[in-house]
Scaffold this motif. Structure first.
Motif, PDB file in Angstrom:
ATOM      1  N   THR A  28       0.832  -1.203   0.000  1.00 22.49           N
ATOM      2  CA  THR A  28       0.000   0.000   0.000  1.00 22.49           C
ATOM      3  C   THR A  28       0.867   1.254   0.000  1.00 22.49           C
ATOM      4  N   LEU A  31       2.623   1.756  -3.296  1.00 19.49           N
ATOM      5  CA  LEU A  31       1.670   2.201  -4.314  1.00 19.49           C
ATOM      6  C   LEU A  31       1.444   3.700  -4.206  1.00 19.49           C
ATOM      7  N   LEU A  35       2.930   5.708  -7.569  1.00 16.62           N
ATOM      8  CA  LEU A  35       1.978   6.234  -8.548  1.00 16.62           C
ATOM      9  C   LEU A  35       2.184   7.704  -8.872  1.00 16.62           C
ATOM     10  N   PRO A  36       2.234   8.583  -7.905  1.00 19.36           N
ATOM     11  CA  PRO A  36       2.381   9.997  -8.281  1.00 19.36           C
ATOM     12  C   PRO A  36       3.689  10.276  -8.993  1.00 19.36           C
ATOM     13  N   VAL A  37       4.778   9.525  -8.684  1.00 22.41           N
ATOM     14  CA  VAL A  37       6.089   9.829  -9.225  1.00 22.41           C
ATOM     15  C   VAL A  37       6.245   9.275 -10.643  1.00 22.41           C
ATOM     16  N   ALA A  39       4.506   9.259 -13.391  1.00 25.95           N
ATOM     17  CA  ALA A  39       4.141  10.057 -14.541  1.00 25.95           C
ATOM     18  C   ALA A  39       5.262  11.006 -14.945  1.00 25.95           C
ATOM     19  N   TRP A  40       6.107  11.487 -14.047  1.00 26.93           N
ATOM     20  CA  TRP A  40       7.175  12.391 -14.418  1.00 26.93           C
ATOM     21  C   TRP A  40       8.222  11.701 -15.289  1.00 26.93           C
ATOM     22  N   PHE A  41       8.512  10.446 -15.032  1.00 28.12           N
ATOM     23  CA  PHE A  41       9.584   9.781 -15.747  1.00 28.12           C
ATOM     24  C   PHE A  41       9.137   9.020 -16.975  1.00 28.12           C
ATOM     25  N   ILE A  43       8.045  10.180 -19.719  1.00 26.86           N
ATOM     26  CA  ILE A  43       8.301  10.897 -20.967  1.00 26.86           C
ATOM     27  C   ILE A  43       9.531  10.306 -21.627  1.00 26.86           C
ATOM     28  N   SER A  44       9.446   9.991 -22.917  1.00 29.63           N
ATOM     29  CA  SER A  44      10.503   9.260 -23.587  1.00 29.63           C
ATOM     30  C   SER A  44      11.768  10.083 -23.682  1.00 29.63           C
ATOM     31  N   SER A  45      12.884   9.423 -23.507  1.00 33.06           N
ATOM     32  CA  SER A  45      14.159  10.124 -23.599  1.00 33.06           C
ATOM     33  C   SER A  45      15.083   9.479 -24.611  1.00 33.06           C
ATOM     34  N   ASN A  46      14.514   8.731 -25.558  1.00 33.01           N
ATOM     35  CA  ASN A  46      15.331   8.127 -26.612  1.00 33.01           C
ATOM     36  C   ASN A  46      14.869   8.656 -27.948  1.00 33.01           C
ATOM     37  N   VAL A  47      15.793   9.016 -28.795  1.00 32.28           N
ATOM     38  CA  VAL A  47      15.418   9.297 -30.171  1.00 32.28           C
ATOM     39  C   VAL A  47      16.269   8.408 -31.067  1.00 32.28           C
TER      40      VAL A  47
ATOM     41  N   PHE B  58      -4.152  11.039  -6.899  1.00 29.40           N
ATOM     42  CA  PHE B  58      -2.733  11.100  -7.262  1.00 29.40           C
ATOM     43  C   PHE B  58      -2.518  10.777  -8.726  1.00 29.40           C
ATOM     44  N   ALA B  62      -0.951  13.476 -11.600  1.00 31.53           N
ATOM     45  CA  ALA B  62       0.276  13.217 -12.352  1.00 31.53           C
ATOM     46  C   ALA B  62       0.063  13.391 -13.842  1.00 31.53           C
ATOM     47  N   ASP B 118      11.373   7.901 -29.534  1.00 27.43           N
ATOM     48  CA  ASP B 118      10.819   8.875 -30.464  1.00 27.43           C
ATOM     49  C   ASP B 118      11.640   8.836 -31.726  1.00 27.43           C
ATOM     50  N   LEU B 348      20.013   7.981 -29.757  1.00 26.03           N
ATOM     51  CA  LEU B 348      20.496   8.968 -28.796  1.00 26.03           C
ATOM     52  C   LEU B 348      19.682   8.794 -27.534  1.00 26.03           C
ATOM     53  N   THR B 350      19.215   9.732 -23.247  1.00 27.98           N
ATOM     54  CA  THR B 350      19.657  10.577 -22.150  1.00 27.98           C
ATOM     55  C   THR B 350      20.322   9.687 -21.121  1.00 27.98           C
TER      56      THR B 350
END
Lengths: 285, 356
Positions: A28, A31, A35-37, A39-41, A43-47, B58, B62, B118, B348, B350
């Motif tokens: 619990t 969780l 959960l809140p954390v 969503a920040w990470f 986002i894709s960081s590879n191109v 929550f 987010a 991407d 590439l 990060t």
């Protein structure tokens, strides 16, 4: 009911229940944190990008009828086999398999111990002895292929083709078929002295002659051992499987008009030369 | 008169009263018990509902709010947002900017994995010979020894940040098959172990940070894991050169990466018998305490011959003097790439310490 303290209650549980309780508690809590954390990470960081690697050019030198290069046979040159003017020549067939190049350069290099003259003509295959066993006309170069396995010899016949044409065009005119070779390192200053053109073995007066570098720290090589390089560039590919050429080796048994007459006259005197034929895809192809 | 005496009657009455009282109190206790149990049950359910509601709150926060600076009081934890954005942009909106090989080859690479990525958008000035506008002859696309170009990306910093990125070149082979009369492309990643053809991509396709005239500078060398690490510091209030969100003000830095497939070893290592032009200036001045880019390239070859030379020996310690002129080994490696590797993926990523 008695009011038990939380601790006592916990202690009173069976081991199984204790483990279940702790596990549920931990899950619990994690969780709530995870959960809140998350969503920040997310986002894709590879191109990435993808590209193709071009297939390497598969340029090759073959013998007549696109057989393997081992069948090129520069034998049977008899310097005494001359016409009325003392001039003789022998023709040999080779092919350039251009692969996926649309144009290529041919380079002919040869040492200059023997006073031979070399020329290259563009050719096209005009027949063979299997289809037509009759003896071919003059001005036709023959390539003999010995099939060891079946003990059979087939002759392939080659005639001249127009060197400037963009597609295969036969011609009867020898001059139209000639590939004009440009000497890269001629010793022009001493041509009259020697009576014929041989290679320049030192750096030219302007420094390094085009594309070549003198090997530093080495002795000056024997002047007749330095090969004479000649090129013809941007030959249009007619057939990616094989374009045919005739290499003509010519000689003159009488060169009294030149200095060093006996050296400049061809004779069967067991001199040795080396010939190098190279092909390379043209830079723009 | 009954047989029982008054006292006896009283006693019976008392007893009955007691029994009745007991019964009533027991019943009361029972219902108390029940009520208590009932209460407990309700409390438990209420707590559970509260937990569910909290989780939902929550989760939705987010998604809708990407906070750059958040303080959560009472938790004693301060959560920072990302320190920079990595962007790629293209000047045209055609599908071409995903690269000529996106459909179906690039897409096919990620059919079986869920790895997020991407597409590095390319345009006519910034591409790896994979940008095709209409009318492009497909035969001119693709790379080979001698190919070179530039590919760009943008960094939009939110505060002063040192960006750590890593490049990778991975070789692929494509297979086409037909399933239910539909053409299906499968891309197989080729091994980058030493002596494998795709391993030579690490040394033959070089990445540089800059190019001045004909000379490259700022080599991004491949390390022992096949990764090329790149690090640069960006100021949050510096002079930006690109407007990435169309609001009229510049907010990002453009970073150009120069890629080149060295044609022969003589373009990397000075050979006095060759007239080849070196990619890096042999005599360039080096920064304080560092070596110049020419030396960096030579050092990379000596340290990792498996990336450059076909038929290298593991026992040999290579130096500049011993690798010079080994053109055949370099050319054979080129041939290995050409014959075995069909596509190369430039990735590439990060690094671990960025975007915290």
């Amino acid at each position: 009911m008695e009011k038990k303290s939380l601790r006592k209650r916990f202690k009173d549980l069976t081991k199984r229940k204790k483990i279940q309780l702790i596990a549920a508690f931990v899950l619990t809590v994690s969780l709530l944190i995870a959960l809140p954390v998350y969503a920040w990470f997310s986002i894709s960081s590879n191109v990435e990008t993808l590209t193709k690697i071009k297939a390497p050019t598969t340029l090759d030198i073959k013998s007549g009828h696109s057989y393997s290069v081992q069948y090129i046979d520069l034998t049977d040159i008899d310097a005494s086999d001359v016409d009325a003017n003392g001039i003789g020549h022998k023709d040999y067939v080779f092919a350039v398999k251009a692969g996926n190049s649309s144009a290529y350069d041919i380079q002919l290099a040869h040492t200059t111990n023997i006073p031979f003259t070399y020329s290259i003509y563009r050719a096209s295959e005009i027949g063979n002895s299997d289809d037509d066993p009759s003896v071919p006309a003059d001005n036709v170069t023959t390539f003999e292929y010995h099939d060891e396995q079946n003990s059979k010899t087939t002759k392939y016949y080659y005639g001249y083709a127009d060197a400037d044409a963009s597609t295969e065009t036969q011609t009867a005119v020898e001059n139209d078929a000639e590939l004009v070779l440009t000497d890269l390192n001629p010793d022009t200053a001493n041509e009259d002295y020697y009576g014929r053109m041989i290679a320049e073995n030192k750096d030219g007066t302007n420094g390094i002659y085009s594309g070549f570098t003198k090997y530093s720290g080495s002795d000056d090589p024997e002047i007749y051992a330095v090969p004479l390089y000649s090129q013809h560039k941007n030959i249009t590919t007619w057939d990616n499987e094989g374009d045919y050429f005739i290499l003509r080796i010519s000689w003159d048994t009488n060169r009294d008009d030149t200095p060093f007459a006996s050296w400049n006259a061809a004779a069967n005197n067991k001199e040795t030369d080396m010939i190098y034929i190279s092909a390379k895809a043209s830079a723009s192809a | 008169m009954s047989e029982r005496t008054v006292s006896e009657n009283n006693k019976i009455w008392e007893a009955a009263k007691k029994i009745a009282e007991q019964a009533v109190s027991e019943k009361k206790a029972e219902s108390e018990e029940e009520r208590r149990k009932h209460k407990k049950r309700i409390i438990k359910i209420c707590l559970l509902m509260l937990l569910i509601v909290l989780i939902m709150i929550f989760a939705s926060i987010a998604w809708f709010a990407m906070n750059k600076q958040t303080g959560a009081d009472g938790m004693g934890v301060k959560i920072k947002g990302k320190s920079f954005d990595l962007l790629t942009m293209s000047s045209d909106d055609t599908g071409n900017n995903k690269g000529a090989y996106y459909d179906p080859y690039h897409q096919a690479i990620h059919n079986d994995d869920s790895q997020g990525y991407d597409v590095w958008l390319v345009d006519s000035s910034s591409n790896v010979n994979n940008y095709a506008s209409s009318g492009t002859d497909p035969k001119t696309l693709g790379i080979e020894p001698g190919s070179h170009g530039v590919i760009s990306f943008y960094i939009r910093p939110y505060r002063d940040v040192t960006v750590d990125l890593a490049f990778q070149t991975i070789g692929y082979k494509a297979q086409t098959s037909f399933v239910n009369e539909q053409q299906v492309v499968t891309m197989t990643a080729l091994s980058s172990e030493p002596r494998e053809p795709a391993c030579y991509l690490n040394g033959h396709v070089l990445l540089f940070e800059g190019k001045t005239g004909n000379h490259y500078n700022g080599l991004i060398p491949t390390d022992e894991n096949g990764k090329r690490k790149f690090s640069r510091t960006f100021a949050a209030d510096g002079s930006f050169d690109t407007d990435t969100n169309g609001d009229g003000t510049n907010d990002a830095y453009k970073v150009d990466i120069y890629w080149v497939w060295a044609e022969t070893l003589d373009t990397l290592v000075y050979n006095e018998n060759s007239s080849a032009v070196l990619l890096c200036d042999k005599d360039a001045a080096a920064a304080q305490g560092e070596v110049n880019d020419y030396t960096k390239v030579v050092n990379n070859i000596c340290e990792y011959p498996q990336y450059y030379l076909n038929g290298y020996s593991q026992e040999t310690t290579y130096t500049e003097q011993t690798i010079v002129g080994r053109n055949a080994m370099y050319n054979d490696a080129d041939q290995e790439i050409g014959m075995n590797v069909e596509y190369v993926l430039l990735r590439l990523e990060t690094g671990s310490s960025s975007g915290e």
